[in-house]
Design a protein around this motif. Structure first.
Motif, PDB file in Angstrom:
ATOM      1  N   GLY A 105       9.698 -25.918 -10.515  1.00  0.00           N
ATOM      2  CA  GLY A 105      10.401 -25.182  -9.471  1.00  0.00           C
ATOM      3  C   GLY A 105      10.551 -25.966  -8.188  1.00  0.00           C
ATOM      4  O   GLY A 105      11.294 -25.583  -7.297  1.00  0.00           O
ATOM      5  N   ARG A 106       9.829 -27.076  -8.086  1.00  0.00           N
ATOM      6  CA  ARG A 106       9.970 -27.887  -6.884  1.00  0.00           C
ATOM      7  C   ARG A 106      11.178 -28.809  -7.046  1.00  0.00           C
ATOM      8  O   ARG A 106      11.675 -29.045  -8.144  1.00  0.00           O
ATOM      9  N   ARG A 107      11.663 -29.303  -5.908  1.00  0.00           N
ATOM     10  CA  ARG A 107      12.838 -30.151  -5.935  1.00  0.00           C
ATOM     11  C   ARG A 107      12.404 -31.608  -5.765  1.00  0.00           C
ATOM     12  O   ARG A 107      11.734 -31.948  -4.794  1.00  0.00           O
ATOM     13  N   TYR A 108      12.754 -32.437  -6.731  1.00  0.00           N
ATOM     14  CA  TYR A 108      12.406 -33.860  -6.688  1.00  0.00           C
ATOM     15  C   TYR A 108      13.645 -34.665  -6.375  1.00  0.00           C
ATOM     16  O   TYR A 108      14.632 -34.612  -7.108  1.00  0.00           O
ATOM     17  N   GLU A 109      13.599 -35.417  -5.272  1.00  0.00           N
ATOM     18  CA  GLU A 109      14.729 -36.233  -4.873  1.00  0.00           C
ATOM     19  C   GLU A 109      14.239 -37.653  -4.567  1.00  0.00           C
ATOM     20  O   GLU A 109      13.044 -37.875  -4.378  1.00  0.00           O
ATOM     21  N   ILE A 110      15.188 -38.578  -4.503  1.00  0.00           N
ATOM     22  CA  ILE A 110      14.846 -39.949  -4.138  1.00  0.00           C
ATOM     23  C   ILE A 110      15.685 -40.347  -2.934  1.00  0.00           C
ATOM     24  O   ILE A 110      16.915 -40.309  -2.988  1.00  0.00           O
ATOM     25  N   LEU A 111      14.995 -40.643  -1.837  1.00  0.00           N
ATOM     26  CA  LEU A 111      15.686 -41.114  -0.636  1.00  0.00           C
ATOM     27  C   LEU A 111      15.212 -42.527  -0.350  1.00  0.00           C
ATOM     28  O   LEU A 111      14.021 -42.768  -0.199  1.00  0.00           O
ATOM     29  N   GLN A 112      16.141 -43.473  -0.289  1.00  0.00           N
ATOM     30  CA  GLN A 112      15.820 -44.890  -0.109  1.00  0.00           C
ATOM     31  C   GLN A 112      14.685 -45.317  -1.041  1.00  0.00           C
ATOM     32  O   GLN A 112      13.726 -45.964  -0.633  1.00  0.00           O
ATOM     33  N   GLY A 113      14.809 -44.936  -2.296  1.00  0.00           N
ATOM     34  CA  GLY A 113      13.854 -45.373  -3.296  1.00  0.00           C
ATOM     35  C   GLY A 113      12.532 -44.639  -3.296  1.00  0.00           C
ATOM     36  O   GLY A 113      11.658 -44.903  -4.124  1.00  0.00           O
ATOM     37  N   VAL A 156       1.984 -38.330 -13.278  1.00  0.00           N
ATOM     38  CA  VAL A 156       3.299 -38.981 -13.166  1.00  0.00           C
ATOM     39  C   VAL A 156       3.754 -38.992 -11.721  1.00  0.00           C
ATOM     40  O   VAL A 156       4.186 -40.014 -11.204  1.00  0.00           O
ATOM     41  N   VAL A 157       3.622 -37.839 -11.058  1.00  0.00           N
ATOM     42  CA  VAL A 157       4.091 -37.735  -9.670  1.00  0.00           C
ATOM     43  C   VAL A 157       3.302 -38.675  -8.753  1.00  0.00           C
ATOM     44  O   VAL A 157       3.878 -39.388  -7.942  1.00  0.00           O
ATOM     45  N   ALA A 158       1.991 -38.711  -8.926  1.00  0.00           N
ATOM     46  CA  ALA A 158       1.157 -39.578  -8.092  1.00  0.00           C
ATOM     47  C   ALA A 158       1.561 -41.038  -8.274  1.00  0.00           C
ATOM     48  O   ALA A 158       1.621 -41.809  -7.314  1.00  0.00           O
ATOM     49  N   GLU A 159       1.860 -41.394  -9.510  1.00  0.00           N
ATOM     50  CA  GLU A 159       2.278 -42.752  -9.822  1.00  0.00           C
ATOM     51  C   GLU A 159       3.597 -43.101  -9.111  1.00  0.00           C
ATOM     52  O   GLU A 159       3.750 -44.167  -8.543  1.00  0.00           O
ATOM     53  N   LEU A 160       4.526 -42.170  -9.158  1.00  0.00           N
ATOM     54  CA  LEU A 160       5.830 -42.404  -8.516  1.00  0.00           C
ATOM     55  C   LEU A 160       5.687 -42.496  -7.000  1.00  0.00           C
ATOM     56  O   LEU A 160       6.348 -43.293  -6.352  1.00  0.00           O
ATOM     57  N   LEU A 161       4.797 -41.654  -6.444  1.00  0.00           N
ATOM     58  CA  LEU A 161       4.601 -41.657  -4.995  1.00  0.00           C
ATOM     59  C   LEU A 161       4.009 -42.977  -4.520  1.00  0.00           C
ATOM     60  O   LEU A 161       4.192 -43.381  -3.384  1.00  0.00           O
ATOM     61  N   ASP A 162       3.268 -43.648  -5.410  1.00  0.00           N
ATOM     62  CA  ASP A 162       2.585 -44.880  -5.032  1.00  0.00           C
ATOM     63  C   ASP A 162       3.310 -46.118  -5.555  1.00  0.00           C
ATOM     64  O   ASP A 162       2.768 -47.209  -5.581  1.00  0.00           O
ATOM     65  N   SER A 163       4.566 -45.940  -5.966  1.00  0.00           N
ATOM     66  CA  SER A 163       5.296 -47.025  -6.607  1.00  0.00           C
ATOM     67  C   SER A 163       5.519 -48.206  -5.658  1.00  0.00           C
ATOM     68  O   SER A 163       5.711 -48.034  -4.464  1.00  0.00           O
ATOM     69  N   ILE A 164       5.506 -49.415  -6.229  1.00  0.00           N
ATOM     70  CA  ILE A 164       5.804 -50.598  -5.414  1.00  0.00           C
ATOM     71  C   ILE A 164       7.274 -50.986  -5.540  1.00  0.00           C
ATOM     72  O   ILE A 164       7.720 -51.982  -4.994  1.00  0.00           O
ATOM     73  N   ARG A 165       8.031 -50.206  -6.270  1.00  0.00           N
ATOM     74  CA  ARG A 165       9.462 -50.516  -6.431  1.00  0.00           C
ATOM     75  C   ARG A 165      10.282 -49.310  -6.023  1.00  0.00           C
ATOM     76  O   ARG A 165       9.813 -48.169  -6.102  1.00  0.00           O
ATOM     77  N   PRO A 166      11.506 -49.520  -5.573  1.00  0.00           N
ATOM     78  CA  PRO A 166      12.387 -48.391  -5.273  1.00  0.00           C
ATOM     79  C   PRO A 166      12.696 -47.614  -6.553  1.00  0.00           C
ATOM     80  O   PRO A 166      13.024 -48.206  -7.580  1.00  0.00           O
ATOM     81  N   LEU A 167      12.575 -46.296  -6.488  1.00  0.00           N
ATOM     82  CA  LEU A 167      12.795 -45.472  -7.674  1.00  0.00           C
ATOM     83  C   LEU A 167      14.284 -45.299  -7.954  1.00  0.00           C
ATOM     84  O   LEU A 167      15.121 -45.455  -7.074  1.00  0.00           O
ATOM     85  N   VAL A 168      14.578 -44.966  -9.224  1.00  0.00           N
ATOM     86  CA  VAL A 168      15.957 -44.719  -9.648  1.00  0.00           C
ATOM     87  C   VAL A 168      16.019 -43.378 -10.384  1.00  0.00           C
ATOM     88  O   VAL A 168      14.990 -42.749 -10.624  1.00  0.00           O
ATOM     89  N   TYR A 169      17.219 -42.985 -10.765  1.00  0.00           N
ATOM     90  CA  TYR A 169      17.430 -41.677 -11.372  1.00  0.00           C
ATOM     91  C   TYR A 169      16.532 -41.418 -12.585  1.00  0.00           C
ATOM     92  O   TYR A 169      15.979 -40.326 -12.741  1.00  0.00           O
ATOM     93  N   ASP A 170      16.387 -42.428 -13.435  1.00  0.00           N
ATOM     94  CA  ASP A 170      15.588 -42.250 -14.652  1.00  0.00           C
ATOM     95  C   ASP A 170      14.148 -41.828 -14.349  1.00  0.00           C
ATOM     96  O   ASP A 170      13.504 -41.178 -15.178  1.00  0.00           O
ATOM     97  N   ASP A 171      13.646 -42.187 -13.184  1.00  0.00           N
ATOM     98  CA  ASP A 171      12.272 -41.812 -12.831  1.00  0.00           C
ATOM     99  C   ASP A 171      12.115 -40.303 -12.678  1.00  0.00           C
ATOM    100  O   ASP A 171      11.023 -39.762 -12.839  1.00  0.00           O
ATOM    101  N   LEU A 172      13.204 -39.624 -12.353  1.00  0.00           N
ATOM    102  CA  LEU A 172      13.124 -38.171 -12.160  1.00  0.00           C
ATOM    103  C   LEU A 172      12.974 -37.431 -13.480  1.00  0.00           C
ATOM    104  O   LEU A 172      12.526 -36.290 -13.524  1.00  0.00           O
ATOM    105  N   ALA A 173      13.336 -38.106 -14.564  1.00  0.00           N
ATOM    106  CA  ALA A 173      13.285 -37.467 -15.888  1.00  0.00           C
ATOM    107  C   ALA A 173      11.868 -37.005 -16.239  1.00  0.00           C
ATOM    108  O   ALA A 173      11.681 -36.040 -16.968  1.00  0.00           O
ATOM    109  N   ASN A 174      10.858 -37.696 -15.702  1.00  0.00           N
ATOM    110  CA  ASN A 174       9.479 -37.367 -16.060  1.00  0.00           C
ATOM    111  C   ASN A 174       8.773 -36.468 -15.056  1.00  0.00           C
ATOM    112  O   ASN A 174       7.586 -36.204 -15.187  1.00  0.00           O
ATOM    113  N   THR A 175       9.511 -35.998 -14.038  1.00  0.00           N
ATOM    114  CA  THR A 175       8.865 -35.114 -13.075  1.00  0.00           C
ATOM    115  C   THR A 175       8.740 -33.718 -13.688  1.00  0.00           C
ATOM    116  O   THR A 175       9.568 -33.319 -14.507  1.00  0.00           O
ATOM    117  N   PRO A 176       7.681 -32.985 -13.318  1.00  0.00           N
ATOM    118  CA  PRO A 176       7.452 -31.678 -13.951  1.00  0.00           C
ATOM    119  C   PRO A 176       8.525 -30.646 -13.581  1.00  0.00           C
ATOM    120  O   PRO A 176       9.120 -30.722 -12.509  1.00  0.00           O
TER     121      PRO A 176
END
Lengths: 191, 191
Positions: B24-32, B1-21
């Motif tokens: 203990g790591r911090r998942y944030e979205i800066l400019q998509g 899931v993370v690899a997919e998000l890192l390689d996304s061709i679209r700017p990410l949104v909040y819902d994308d964080l729902a599937n991050t593991p």
């Protein structure tokens, strides 16, 4: 990579860009972060030229406004400064044209991916453009022979991915490109 | 899931964080773009605790509003979702706080730097926050033993660097911390 001199650890502004060398690299700022891209190659320029011819003709004949090609900077804010490959702005946006840069969002932007350019930079630009009033943003991918289309009005999660046929702009009347022709080899004329 | 998000061709949104593991790591979205930081170390938590204790005490005594320790999701804009170490917001902003997320810009944000996220704290987040309506942004810069304070009303270029004495908030009544206390080893805090 040029050292973004003394201020690399705080948001840079357009003033810092003025201190960078005129060495053919493209220097842009996304949220104060310096993005450096090497000078484009022949393939990039050929595609850029083809797009410019069609876009310039369309903006002029439809009286939409004006087409500008890189290098020309667009300043969204002090720390968000980009140099799109091509952009078009509306006649009534002419006051945003400040002589050496364009202030705020042009209506239409096209970027052409280079082999070295980062996908995440384009995602970040899509965010900047969509959140700040660019109406339509095309990312042309010469290697994949496809175009990603972001339309603000559509508010879709995914860009539209166009791989064949004729793509028409939703913003600039009369501007369209045939993908096969756009991605045709440079020297087709001699074949 | 993370690899997919890192390689996304679209700017990410909040819902994308729902599937991050939940690792203990911090998942944030800066400019998509997906930004991942490691879990905080002991010194980070020690300093954070000190800032929180004073901030919470000051807010409890005034009519200011609320304080929240991270991790707490904050959606600054559609494509900028951060998890600051510490936020404070006015009573008038309480409607922006839901169980899941804080919507928009809180009045006050504090980040304590870690090795892997320091650059984001100092550059992209500073630019994002001051341009998005955060009134006051403190960065406790452990590497350089200093505190940077951005005040939105005065713009990006006007930034205060504190290396001694009292650090006083302009927005939260009664909130201040002694610089020496902030970085003192455990058990050596004066007064």
């Amino acid at each position: 990579m040029v050292a973004a001199p003394t201020r690399a650890y705080e948001p840079l502004t357009y003033k810092d860009l003025e201190t960078l060398p005129d060495d053919g690299n493209r220097y842009e700022l996304l949220e104060g972060d310096l993005i450096v891209s090497p000078a484009p190659g022949l393939r990039h320029q050929v595609i850029s030229g083809r797009l410019f011819k069609a876009l310039d003709a369309a903006t002029e004949s439809s009286r939409f406004g004006m087409t500008v090609y890189a290098p020309f900077s667009v300043r969204f804010s002090a720390s968000n400064v980009v140099e799109p490959d091509l952009m078009a702005f509306r006649v009534d946006q002419y006051h945003q044209y400040k002589g050496t840069y364009f202030e705020g969002a042009p209506a239409f932007v096209i970027e052409i991916l280079s082999p070295g350019s980062s996908r995440t930079d384009h995602v970040r630009k899509a965010t900047l453009y969509m959140e700040n009033g660019v109406e339509e943003y095309w990312i042309v991918e010469p290697q994949a022979k496809r175009i990603l289309v972001h339309l603000t009005v559509a508010d879709e999660p995914m860009p539209r991915i166009i791989t064949e046929g004729r793509l028409e702009s939703a913003t600039v009347p009369g501007f369209s490109v045939e993908l096969a022709a756009l991605f045709a080899p440079e020297l087709k004329i001699f074949e | 899931v993370v690899a997919e998000l890192l390689d996304s061709i679209r700017p990410l949104v909040y819902d994308d964080l729902a599937n991050t593991p939940d690792d203990g790591r911090r998942y944030e979205i800066l400019q998509g773009e997906l930004i991942i930081s490691g879990p905080p170390d002991d010194t980070h938590q020690l300093i954070l605790g000190r800032v929180f204790a004073r901030l919470d005490a000051a807010v409890a005594k005034s009519e200011f509003g609320s304080v929240r320790l991270g991790p707490r999701d904050v959606r600054i804009t559609k494509h900028n979702i951060v998890v600051p170490d510490l936020i404070a917001y006015r009573t008038t902003q309480r409607a922006q706080a839901t169980e899941r997320i804080f919507e928009g810009a809180p009045t006050f944000i504090c980040e304590i730097t870690s090795e892997d996220s320091r650059r984001y704290d100092l550059v992209r987040k500073a630019s994002l926050y001051v341009n998005s309506g955060v009134d006051e942004y403190w960065i406790v810069d452990r590497e350089k033993q200093r505190v940077l304070i951005y005040q939105a009303s005065r713009g990006v270029t006007d930034r205060q660097i504190v290396t001694e004495g009292s650090i006083i908030s302009n927005n939260i009544p009664g909130f201040s911390i002694d610089f020496a206390d902030l970085f003192a080893p455990e058990g050596e805090i004066g007064s």
